[in-house]
Design an enzyme around this catalytic site. Sequence first.
Site, short mmCIF file in Angstrom:
data_model
loop_
_atom_site.label_atom_id
_atom_site.label_comp_id
_atom_site.label_asym_id
_atom_site.label_seq_id
_atom_site.Cartn_x
_atom_site.Cartn_y
_atom_site.Cartn_z
N GLY A 114 25.44 18.09 -24.72
CA GLY A 114 25.62 19.52 -24.43
C GLY A 114 24.29 20.24 -24.47
N ASN A 115 24.33 21.55 -24.51
CA ASN A 115 23.09 22.32 -24.65
C ASN A 115 23.38 23.61 -25.39
OD1 ASN A 115 23.72 24.49 -22.65
ND2 ASN A 115 23.78 22.73 -21.27
#
Length: 397
Positions: free
Chosen positions: A207-208
């Site tokens: 993810g980020n």
Amino acid sequence: MQNKRILLGITGGIAAYKIASLVRLLIKSGAEVRCIMTPASCDFITPLTLATLSKNDVIQSFWDTETGSWSNHVDLGMWADAFVIAPLTASSMSKMVQGNSDNVLLAAYLSAKCPVIVAPAMDLDMYKHPSTIENMHKLESFGVQIIPANDGELASGLIGEGRMAEPEEIHDYLQIHFAKKRDFLDRNVLITAGPTHEAIDPVRFIGNQSTGKMGIELAKAFLNRGAKVTLILGPSAEQIGHPNLTLRKIVSGMEMFEEVKSVWNNNEIGIFSAAVADYRPAQVADQKIKKKEETLGLELVKNPDILFWAGQNKAEKQILVGFALETNNEEENAKQKLIKKNLDFIVLNSLNDSGAGFAYSTNKITILDKDNKSISFQLKSKKEVAEDILDHLKNNS
Ligand code: C5P
């Protein structure tokens, strides 16, 4: 407020007696007013008073026994430019949250397509109760606007928060509401926002740090200015709701791509603010990957560039806006993206600017356009940045 149509809902609290003044103020400002009452509210103010002041029949039930006609609550919701519920009791508030429609006012709320504005009124302990606070948050997440209660003397004799905003304040709130810009009225806008999560196994993902805040503020700004918004949102803790919002929650980049493909050509404007993962695991393990070797290889494959696809499939009248988050050679990189992805504008935010970027509620942007013009803005709240982006779009497209 000349010729604005206001549906005024009254629920059963002592502050209902003040609604007579509100009706007079609204009529004096040129508004058309129709009152809709819950059964309990008739103990506090008579329908006859409100019918006389509003110069309209008062709706009290689904069925009008005198005329034998049915009160169409769906039509009422369509008729109104704003639905104001004042006073709003704790009981009616919780029914609105639950979607309970056991009286005609609640049914009108559930079918209303216009902005809904409420003025809660209750005793201070009720107003401060965690359930009331949670219900107010939920109503806000549905897009309901709340005019907070005042601090003051309450009917119980206690002093504190819970006193309904005065009729003059509600009137002023409505005046400001109608004075707002509606310069994107009925325009269809597609927004992508938030991060994507790319599954590695059933419990892990890539993810980020994106929170979705910027895209959500953009969606709110468009909705406030009259647009119909489709928001395709990756995993985000942010809340948003509005009658003119279609919210599609997705998890991965591939899911976002499918949603965008199905709706892009129904929209005139596309704002792509999502932080889509560039790569996803080539294989998603069926079971949780066990800890074994010292190193673990993960093969990644490229995700589709959704914005690029939208640029390739852009019709003449469509406007496409992308975002660029750069760490070096910012303007040049952003310009390259603008050309490569066939964009009309690109919004650049640099990680080198303090206060700008993912987790902050502020942002500092530069907008570049396809004619090589660029305009830089000060560090502002994401809400103000959203308004700047809309103003820029309005003035330059
Ligand atoms: O090329 P880069 O990822 O920096 O471009 C950022 C812009 O492209 C953003 O507007 C982002 O929403 C969009 N994008 C996308 N799909 C991807 C990657 C980025 O829509 N797979």
